[in-house]
Design a protein around this motif. Structure first.
Motif, PDB file in Angstrom:
ATOM      1  N   ILE A 284     -11.505  -0.626  41.604  1.00 21.18           N
ATOM      2  CA  ILE A 284     -10.718  -1.417  40.647  1.00 21.18           C
ATOM      3  C   ILE A 284      -9.815  -0.508  39.829  1.00 21.18           C
ATOM      4  O   ILE A 284      -8.690  -0.872  39.460  1.00 21.18           O
ATOM      5  N   CYS A 285     -10.295   0.698  39.557  1.00 23.13           N
ATOM      6  CA  CYS A 285      -9.512   1.645  38.749  1.00 23.13           C
ATOM      7  C   CYS A 285      -8.193   2.017  39.410  1.00 23.13           C
ATOM      8  O   CYS A 285      -7.210   2.321  38.728  1.00 23.13           O
ATOM      9  N   THR A 286      -8.157   2.011  40.757  1.00 19.36           N
ATOM     10  CA  THR A 286      -6.901   2.349  41.430  1.00 19.36           C
ATOM     11  C   THR A 286      -5.818   1.323  41.116  1.00 19.36           C
ATOM     12  O   THR A 286      -4.640   1.672  40.978  1.00 19.36           O
ATOM     13  N   THR A 287      -6.207   0.051  40.981  1.00 17.20           N
ATOM     14  CA  THR A 287      -5.230  -0.989  40.640  1.00 17.20           C
ATOM     15  C   THR A 287      -4.789  -0.876  39.188  1.00 17.20           C
ATOM     16  O   THR A 287      -3.609  -1.076  38.871  1.00 17.20           O
ATOM     17  N   ILE A 288      -5.718  -0.563  38.287  1.00 14.01           N
ATOM     18  CA  ILE A 288      -5.346  -0.380  36.881  1.00 14.01           C
ATOM     19  C   ILE A 288      -4.275   0.701  36.765  1.00 14.01           C
ATOM     20  O   ILE A 288      -3.242   0.523  36.092  1.00 14.01           O
ATOM     21  N   ILE A 289      -4.494   1.834  37.436  1.00 10.35           N
ATOM     22  CA  ILE A 289      -3.546   2.943  37.389  1.00 10.35           C
ATOM     23  C   ILE A 289      -2.235   2.567  38.064  1.00 10.35           C
ATOM     24  O   ILE A 289      -1.136   2.845  37.555  1.00 10.35           O
ATOM     25  N   ASP A 290      -2.321   1.913  39.216  1.00  8.58           N
ATOM     26  CA  ASP A 290      -1.132   1.519  39.966  1.00  8.58           C
ATOM     27  C   ASP A 290      -0.261   0.561  39.164  1.00  8.58           C
ATOM     28  O   ASP A 290       0.962   0.731  39.071  1.00  8.58           O
ATOM     29  N   MET A 291      -0.875  -0.464  38.572  1.00 10.83           N
ATOM     30  CA  MET A 291      -0.105  -1.438  37.794  1.00 10.83           C
ATOM     31  C   MET A 291       0.492  -0.808  36.540  1.00 10.83           C
ATOM     32  O   MET A 291       1.601  -1.156  36.124  1.00 10.83           O
ATOM     33  N   LEU A 292      -0.209   0.134  35.947  1.00 10.83           N
ATOM     34  CA  LEU A 292       0.301   0.811  34.759  1.00 10.83           C
ATOM     35  C   LEU A 292       1.472   1.723  35.103  1.00 10.83           C
ATOM     36  O   LEU A 292       2.526   1.685  34.450  1.00 10.83           O
ATOM     37  N   ASN A 293       1.322   2.523  36.150  1.00 12.33           N
ATOM     38  CA  ASN A 293       2.356   3.501  36.500  1.00 12.33           C
ATOM     39  C   ASN A 293       3.585   2.875  37.138  1.00 12.33           C
ATOM     40  O   ASN A 293       4.716   3.298  36.869  1.00 12.33           O
ATOM     41  N   VAL A 294       3.378   1.870  37.988  1.00 10.32           N
ATOM     42  CA  VAL A 294       4.487   1.301  38.760  1.00 10.32           C
ATOM     43  C   VAL A 294       5.123   0.100  38.055  1.00 10.32           C
ATOM     44  O   VAL A 294       6.352  -0.027  37.999  1.00 10.32           O
ATOM     45  N   GLU A 295       4.290  -0.771  37.500  1.00 10.99           N
ATOM     46  CA  GLU A 295       4.789  -2.017  36.928  1.00 10.99           C
ATOM     47  C   GLU A 295       4.826  -2.011  35.401  1.00 10.99           C
ATOM     48  O   GLU A 295       5.395  -2.923  34.799  1.00 10.99           O
TER      49      GLU A 295
ATOM     50  N   ARG B 223     -10.230   4.952  27.234  1.00 11.79           N
ATOM     51  CA  ARG B 223     -10.909   4.883  28.535  1.00 11.79           C
ATOM     52  C   ARG B 223     -10.026   5.395  29.676  1.00 11.79           C
ATOM     53  O   ARG B 223     -10.498   5.534  30.811  1.00 11.79           O
ATOM     54  N   LEU B 224      -8.759   5.662  29.410  1.00 14.51           N
ATOM     55  CA  LEU B 224      -7.837   6.016  30.485  1.00 14.51           C
ATOM     56  C   LEU B 224      -8.280   7.251  31.274  1.00 14.51           C
ATOM     57  O   LEU B 224      -8.196   7.245  32.520  1.00 14.51           O
ATOM     58  N   PRO B 225      -8.759   8.328  30.618  1.00 16.04           N
ATOM     59  CA  PRO B 225      -9.224   9.470  31.425  1.00 16.04           C
ATOM     60  C   PRO B 225     -10.350   9.100  32.392  1.00 16.04           C
ATOM     61  O   PRO B 225     -10.365   9.569  33.537  1.00 16.04           O
ATOM     62  N   GLU B 226     -11.278   8.241  31.948  1.00 15.91           N
ATOM     63  CA  GLU B 226     -12.358   7.815  32.835  1.00 15.91           C
ATOM     64  C   GLU B 226     -11.815   6.973  33.984  1.00 15.91           C
ATOM     65  O   GLU B 226     -12.233   7.133  35.141  1.00 15.91           O
ATOM     66  N   VAL B 227     -10.884   6.079  33.682  1.00 17.81           N
ATOM     67  CA  VAL B 227     -10.305   5.231  34.722  1.00 17.81           C
ATOM     68  C   VAL B 227      -9.555   6.086  35.747  1.00 17.81           C
ATOM     69  O   VAL B 227      -9.682   5.887  36.968  1.00 17.81           O
ATOM     70  N   LYS B 228      -8.792   7.048  35.263  1.00 12.79           N
ATOM     71  CA  LYS B 228      -8.069   7.940  36.179  1.00 12.79           C
ATOM     72  C   LYS B 228      -9.041   8.727  37.045  1.00 12.79           C
ATOM     73  O   LYS B 228      -8.848   8.874  38.259  1.00 12.79           O
ATOM     74  N   GLU B 229     -10.090   9.238  36.425  1.00 11.23           N
ATOM     75  CA  GLU B 229     -11.108   9.999  37.151  1.00 11.23           C
ATOM     76  C   GLU B 229     -11.738   9.153  38.259  1.00 11.23           C
ATOM     77  O   GLU B 229     -11.867   9.579  39.410  1.00 11.23           O
ATOM     78  N   ARG B 230     -12.126   7.930  37.930  1.00 11.12           N
ATOM     79  CA  ARG B 230     -12.741   7.035  38.916  1.00 11.12           C
ATOM     80  C   ARG B 230     -11.759   6.713  40.046  1.00 11.12           C
ATOM     81  O   ARG B 230     -12.147   6.680  41.224  1.00 11.12           O
ATOM     82  N   ALA B 231     -10.494   6.475  39.697  1.00 14.99           N
ATOM     83  CA  ALA B 231      -9.490   6.148  40.710  1.00 14.99           C
ATOM     84  C   ALA B 231      -9.275   7.325  41.659  1.00 14.99           C
ATOM     85  O   ALA B 231      -9.164   7.137  42.882  1.00 14.99           O
ATOM     86  N   GLN B 232      -9.220   8.525  41.126  1.00 12.78           N
ATOM     87  CA  GLN B 232      -9.014   9.708  41.968  1.00 12.78           C
ATOM     88  C   GLN B 232     -10.193   9.937  42.902  1.00 12.78           C
ATOM     89  O   GLN B 232     -10.015  10.269  44.078  1.00 12.78           O
ATOM     90  N   ARG B 233     -11.398   9.759  42.375  1.00 15.56           N
ATOM     91  CA  ARG B 233     -12.581   9.952  43.214  1.00 15.56           C
ATOM     92  C   ARG B 233     -12.631   8.903  44.329  1.00 15.56           C
ATOM     93  O   ARG B 233     -12.941   9.217  45.483  1.00 15.56           O
TER      94      ARG B 233
END
Length: 408
Positions: A259-270, A310-320
């Motif tokens: 789920i974290c990959t979508t949070i990051i994707d929507m934040l960075n792209v949209e 929470r953003l560092p944790e979300v980024k960490e989870r998305a990268q892993r």
């Protein structure tokens, strides 16, 4: 009055409080999945979630000048109730766990102003809920359930009423996040069989899937609370009564890290800020791509109450999850030049994100905790092959949840 008529009446009444949330076509997702993808932006409501809908509908039906409304919540439901208490000019008592982040307490107090009293009680939600219900019984107050209430379900169905009006028709397919089931029960009850549904839960709290399998609500504790807006241990009795006949194949669960990959994707792209529960429906598109080709699809982005701490944790989870970051315990030879030999293994797209070298004795080898980030997941194939060729001994601990709690 039919359920549909009641939902439309509730939706009309809401217009005195807030406008419809936007239904926006998303070009990126439409192109990616070969469908006509629309986002129902509940993250753009006055409290950044759909929860104020059910609170409004339930409160308006029992409104009295001296009414006192009570809820137990550490998140979106508390904020929705607080907002509506201020709107109606009534007293609200909101019970929250002692462990609730200060940011959520402050937002709840901000929405409710002097109409709301926040009471912190209990380390766990069950204790908080028990305290709120005891207070209700003592004070003769109205308890507002976050989902297991017919008026709340009807209020959440206003999301479906707006979708139909904004599209001009019912969508072919609608994807809904599921926690306690209020939004899903309301939407399914409104649209009926004219829509294909996908219900999405976080993997750590599959209360709907387990209830469908058992034929009744079951407690799925302990749950993973990362997706806090959908992390419910037991779906509601009333909501499940409206969802019991769903096809089990239409109930999906998605891993929290994914789920974290979508949070990051929507934040960075949209430039769209979504909380984990708000990202669930979008992430599920990848799992139903064969079902939605050429169809009109609505994803309900249920909330955007994201704490940027929470953003560092979300980024960490998305990268892993994406495989571009891994952690290893490496046995490093205790000799001059050993570290240089290791560094020479790194490729041009590799970077060291974590390095802890603990030489506890004069042994021939020392243990190193090392985190490696790279631009493409396939780079790790070359990196690991090079480690093997050089004779380094290592253990990949990226997905070891027990170790991760202590060292990552």
């Amino acid at each position: 009055m039919s359920f549909q008529e009641g939902a439309r009446a509730g939706e009309r009444a809401m217009r005195a409080v807030f406008p419809p949330t936007p239904l926006l076509r998303n070009d990126m997702l439409s192109a990616r999945y070969g469908a006509d993808v629309w986002l129902k932006r509940e993250d753009l409501s006055p409290v950044r979630s759909y929860k104020l809908r059910g609170a409004f509908n339930a409160m308006r039906k029992v409104m009295q000048d001296d009414a006192v409304f009570v809820c137990a919540s550490a998140g979106n439901h508390a904020q929705g109730v607080a907002y509506m208490c201020k709107h109606f000019g009534v007293r609200g008592v909101i019970f929250m766990p002692v462990t609730t982040p200060q940011q959520k307490i402050m937002k709840t107090q901000m929405f409710g102003g002097d109409r709301v009293e926040v009471r912190l009680t209990g380390d766990y939600f069950d204790d908080t809920l028990a305290s709120s219900q005891a207070f209700c019984a003592e004070a003769g107050a109205h308890f507002l359930s976050p989902f297991d209430d017919e008026d709340v379900i009807e209020g959440q169905a206003s999301v479906a009423v707006e979708i139909e009006a904004q599209l001009g028709h019912a969508p072919d397919h609608i994807i809904l996040p599921v926690g306690g089931g209020g939004l899903s029960a309301g939407t399914r009850s409104y649209f009926g069989d004219q829509v294909h549904y996908t219900f999405v839960e976080p993997s750590g709290a599959t209360s709907l899937a387990d209830a469908v399998a058992a034929g009744a609500p079951v407690d799925v504790s302990p749950i993973n609370t990362f997706v806090d807006g959908a992390a419910v241990a037991k779906i509601g009795q009333r909501t499940f009564a409206r969802l019991a006949s769903v096809d089990p194949s239409d109930v999906l669960d998605i891993a929290e890290d994914r789920i974290c990959t979508t949070i990051i994707d929507m934040l960075n792209v949209e430039g769209v800020v979504l909380e984990p529960a708000g990202a669930l429906a979008i992430e599920a598109l990848a799992d139903v791509v064969d079902q939605i080709k050429g169809k009109t699809v609505v994803c309900v982005t249920s909330g955007g109450n994201f704490d940027f701490e929470r953003l560092p944790e979300v980024k960490e989870r998305a990268q892993r999850y994406s495989g571009v970051k891994k952690y290893f315990i490496l046995r490093m030879p205790q000799r001059p030049g050993a570290l240089k030999d290791f560094l020479n293994i790194l490729g041009p797209e590799d970077d060291i994100a974590r390095f802890e070298y603990l030489k506890k004795s004069a042994r021939n080898f020392g243990s190193v905790l090392i985190g490696i980030e790279t631009l493409r997941s396939e780079n790790f194939d070359r990196f690991l092959a090079a480690l093997d060729a050089e004779g380094f001994t290592y253990t990949d601990i990226t997905n070891d949840e027990t170790l991760a709690q202590f060292v990552i």
